[in-house]
Design a protein around this motif. Structure first.
Motif, PDB file in Angstrom:
ATOM      1  N   ARG A 127     -78.791 -16.898 -73.066  1.00 54.83           N
ATOM      2  CA  ARG A 127     -79.953 -16.481 -73.574  1.00 54.83           C
ATOM      3  C   ARG A 127     -80.515 -15.050 -72.868  1.00 54.83           C
ATOM      4  N   ILE A 128     -80.605 -15.232 -71.486  1.00 49.46           N
ATOM      5  CA  ILE A 128     -80.878 -14.227 -70.716  1.00 49.46           C
ATOM      6  C   ILE A 128     -79.989 -12.912 -70.964  1.00 49.46           C
ATOM      7  N   ALA A 129     -78.673 -13.284 -70.791  1.00 52.67           N
ATOM      8  CA  ALA A 129     -77.587 -12.369 -71.157  1.00 52.67           C
ATOM      9  C   ALA A 129     -78.050 -11.492 -72.471  1.00 52.67           C
ATOM     10  N   ALA A 130     -78.111 -12.354 -73.419  1.00 52.63           N
ATOM     11  CA  ALA A 130     -78.197 -11.602 -74.461  1.00 52.63           C
ATOM     12  C   ALA A 130     -79.638 -10.880 -74.950  1.00 52.63           C
ATOM     13  N   THR A 131     -80.623 -10.525 -74.073  1.00 60.76           N
ATOM     14  CA  THR A 131     -81.834 -10.166 -74.070  1.00 60.76           C
ATOM     15  C   THR A 131     -81.618  -8.433 -74.118  1.00 60.76           C
ATOM     16  N   PRO A 132     -82.208  -7.856 -75.188  1.00 67.24           N
ATOM     17  CA  PRO A 132     -82.141  -6.424 -74.882  1.00 67.24           C
ATOM     18  C   PRO A 132     -82.522  -5.895 -73.777  1.00 67.24           C
ATOM     19  N   GLY A 133     -81.676  -4.969 -73.267  1.00 66.54           N
ATOM     20  CA  GLY A 133     -81.935  -4.315 -71.933  1.00 66.54           C
ATOM     21  C   GLY A 133     -81.385  -4.666 -70.882  1.00 66.54           C
ATOM     22  N   VAL A 134     -80.767  -5.895 -70.848  1.00 68.28           N
ATOM     23  CA  VAL A 134     -80.243  -6.539 -69.714  1.00 68.28           C
ATOM     24  C   VAL A 134     -78.591  -6.056 -69.628  1.00 68.28           C
ATOM     25  N   VAL A 135     -78.220  -5.588 -68.577  1.00 72.36           N
ATOM     26  CA  VAL A 135     -77.035  -4.793 -68.525  1.00 72.36           C
ATOM     27  C   VAL A 135     -75.991  -5.744 -67.620  1.00 72.36           C
ATOM     28  N   GLY A 136     -76.644  -6.760 -66.934  1.00 73.40           N
ATOM     29  CA  GLY A 136     -75.835  -7.831 -66.209  1.00 73.40           C
ATOM     30  C   GLY A 136     -76.565  -8.905 -65.410  1.00 73.40           C
ATOM     31  N   LEU A 137     -75.994  -9.961 -65.022  1.00 71.80           N
ATOM     32  CA  LEU A 137     -76.465 -10.932 -64.403  1.00 71.80           C
ATOM     33  C   LEU A 137     -75.763 -11.053 -62.921  1.00 71.80           C
ATOM     34  N   MET A 138     -76.984 -11.362 -61.910  1.00 70.90           N
ATOM     35  CA  MET A 138     -76.431 -11.505 -60.507  1.00 70.90           C
ATOM     36  C   MET A 138     -76.928 -12.961 -60.283  1.00 70.90           C
ATOM     37  N   VAL A 139     -75.927 -13.626 -59.525  1.00 72.62           N
ATOM     38  CA  VAL A 139     -76.418 -15.042 -58.978  1.00 72.62           C
ATOM     39  C   VAL A 139     -77.006 -15.108 -57.589  1.00 72.62           C
ATOM     40  N   GLY A 140     -78.269 -15.636 -57.602  1.00 70.33           N
ATOM     41  CA  GLY A 140     -78.859 -15.586 -56.096  1.00 70.33           C
ATOM     42  C   GLY A 140     -78.384 -17.079 -55.542  1.00 70.33           C
ATOM     43  N   THR A 141     -77.594 -16.942 -54.733  1.00 71.30           N
ATOM     44  CA  THR A 141     -76.838 -18.200 -54.354  1.00 71.30           C
ATOM     45  C   THR A 141     -77.764 -18.962 -53.309  1.00 71.30           C
ATOM     46  N   ASN A 142     -78.645 -18.304 -52.506  1.00 75.37           N
ATOM     47  CA  ASN A 142     -79.577 -18.916 -51.676  1.00 75.37           C
ATOM     48  C   ASN A 142     -80.572 -19.768 -52.144  1.00 75.37           C
ATOM     49  N   ASP A 143     -81.290 -19.164 -53.006  1.00 72.01           N
ATOM     50  CA  ASP A 143     -82.366 -19.614 -53.759  1.00 72.01           C
ATOM     51  C   ASP A 143     -81.714 -20.740 -54.936  1.00 72.01           C
ATOM     52  N   LEU A 144     -80.497 -20.659 -55.282  1.00 73.69           N
ATOM     53  CA  LEU A 144     -79.981 -21.459 -56.131  1.00 73.69           C
ATOM     54  C   LEU A 144     -79.562 -22.688 -55.334  1.00 73.69           C
ATOM     55  N   ALA A 145     -78.935 -22.487 -54.181  1.00 74.76           N
ATOM     56  CA  ALA A 145     -78.834 -23.779 -53.502  1.00 74.76           C
ATOM     57  C   ALA A 145     -79.758 -24.654 -53.051  1.00 74.76           C
ATOM     58  N   ALA A 146     -81.127 -23.984 -52.671  1.00 71.40           N
ATOM     59  CA  ALA A 146     -82.238 -24.455 -52.173  1.00 71.40           C
ATOM     60  C   ALA A 146     -82.730 -25.231 -53.500  1.00 71.40           C
ATOM     61  N   SER A 147     -82.918 -24.765 -54.721  1.00 74.31           N
ATOM     62  CA  SER A 147     -83.371 -25.295 -55.885  1.00 74.31           C
ATOM     63  C   SER A 147     -82.466 -26.540 -56.508  1.00 74.31           C
ATOM     64  N   LEU A 148     -81.210 -26.587 -56.169  1.00 71.96           N
ATOM     65  CA  LEU A 148     -80.400 -27.488 -56.553  1.00 71.96           C
ATOM     66  C   LEU A 148     -80.323 -28.777 -55.582  1.00 71.96           C
ATOM     67  N   ARG A 149     -81.249 -28.565 -54.293  1.00 69.44           N
ATOM     68  CA  ARG A 149     -81.475 -29.536 -53.479  1.00 69.44           C
ATOM     69  C   ARG A 149     -80.029 -29.627 -52.694  1.00 69.44           C
ATOM     70  N   LEU A 150     -79.300 -28.629 -52.279  1.00 66.42           N
ATOM     71  CA  LEU A 150     -77.977 -29.091 -51.717  1.00 66.42           C
ATOM     72  C   LEU A 150     -78.145 -29.457 -50.129  1.00 66.42           C
ATOM     73  N   PRO A 151     -77.420 -30.160 -49.510  1.00 60.73           N
ATOM     74  CA  PRO A 151     -77.519 -30.302 -48.145  1.00 60.73           C
ATOM     75  C   PRO A 151     -77.060 -29.338 -47.481  1.00 60.73           C
TER      76      PRO A 151
END
Length: 266
Positions: A127-151
């Motif tokens: 849904r974010i990707a389909a939002t008008p004006g959005v030209v791309g997605l970037m994954v933020g791996t550091n914050d994602l790992a933290a929010s997933l509670r990865l060891p």
């Protein structure tokens, strides 16, 4: 997502928006896109100064292709950052921690590269990707790992589903898919491996935090000489429909893929 009008960048170099010497150095590097950062690399007490200095910071790039990463929608800095990008003539806003299309409503009318850094963001990526004006997605791996509670030391394999989800969402909407940063600054071999892995996952390029990473990323996300030769041979040999080419079958889909290879190589 609006179809990207230019090739996706292979290398996106983050530079603190408050460090003139670093910005001036970045202007001479071969990064496809320089991202002046108002978020992670700027301390809270310096946010206002970094924002006010942005017009001068942009001038230091001497017309280089540049974007600005503003602060996240849930911060006290977001509204001022959004107001600033209009007056500063920012061409592309990089928005961290996007969790739903609603987060981007204040940026209507601006081209946006949306960062996916939370489980909520991954689940809403399409849904974010389909939002008008959005030209791309970037994954933020550091914050994602933290929010997933990865060891600690869990590695990217633990995020494989999330990484693939970001690529799928970006591709479904026709825009860029950009991989996350690599933290070990002195591990060129490890960085090169992660770039190669990212390309195999379908990412177009990688976000960078050090100038030494630029050349490696540009090489990893560019077609090799063998790929270019094969693409040229396919286009020359193709006559339409399914047919034998050397030791394999090709069809129109492969010709289109070959054209994309040559476009990237140029």
């Amino acid at each position: 997502m609006e179809a990207a009008v230019t090739l996706a960048p292979r290398s996106l170099l983050f530079v603190p928006a408050i460090r003139p010497s670093m910005i001036a150095k970045a202007a001479g590097l071969a990064a496809d896109l320089i991202v002046l950062d108002l978020e992670d690399s700027v301390r809270d007490g310096d946010k206002a100064a970094a924002r006010e200095a942005l017009p001068v910071s942009l001038e230091l790039l001497h017309g280089r292709c540049a974007a600005v990463r503003i602060n996240a929608p849930d911060t006290i800095y977001f509204a001022d950052d959004v107001a600033m990008i209009g007056s500063a003539g920012v061409a592309l806003a990089v928005v961290p921690k996007v969790q739903s299309p609603d987060d981007l409503a204040p940026l209507a009318g601006y081209p946006v590269l949306a960062m996916i850094e939370t489980p909520e963001g991954v689940l809403a990526a399409a849904r974010i990707a389909a939002t008008p004006g959005v030209v791309g997605l970037m994954v933020g791996t550091n914050d994602l790992a933290a929010s997933l509670r990865l060891p600690p030391g869990a590695g990217r394999a633990s995020m494989s589903h999330a990484l693939q989800a970001v690529v799928l969402a970006a591709r479904a909407a026709g825009g860029w898919a950009i991989d996350g940063v690599y933290n070990a600054l002195n591990d060129a071999a490890g960085f090169s491996r992660e770039c190669s892995e990212g390309r195999m996952l379908g990412f177009d390029g990688k976000s960078l935090i050090h100038p030494d990473q630029v050349a490696i990323a540009n090489t990893a996300f560019s077609p090799s000489a063998a790929e270019v030769a094969d693409a040229n041979a396919i286009i020359t040999a193709a006559r339409g429909g399914a047919e034998r080419f050397q030791d394999r079958m090709i069809e129109d889909m492969h010709v289109e893929m070959a054209r994309r290879v040559l476009q990237r190589a140029r």
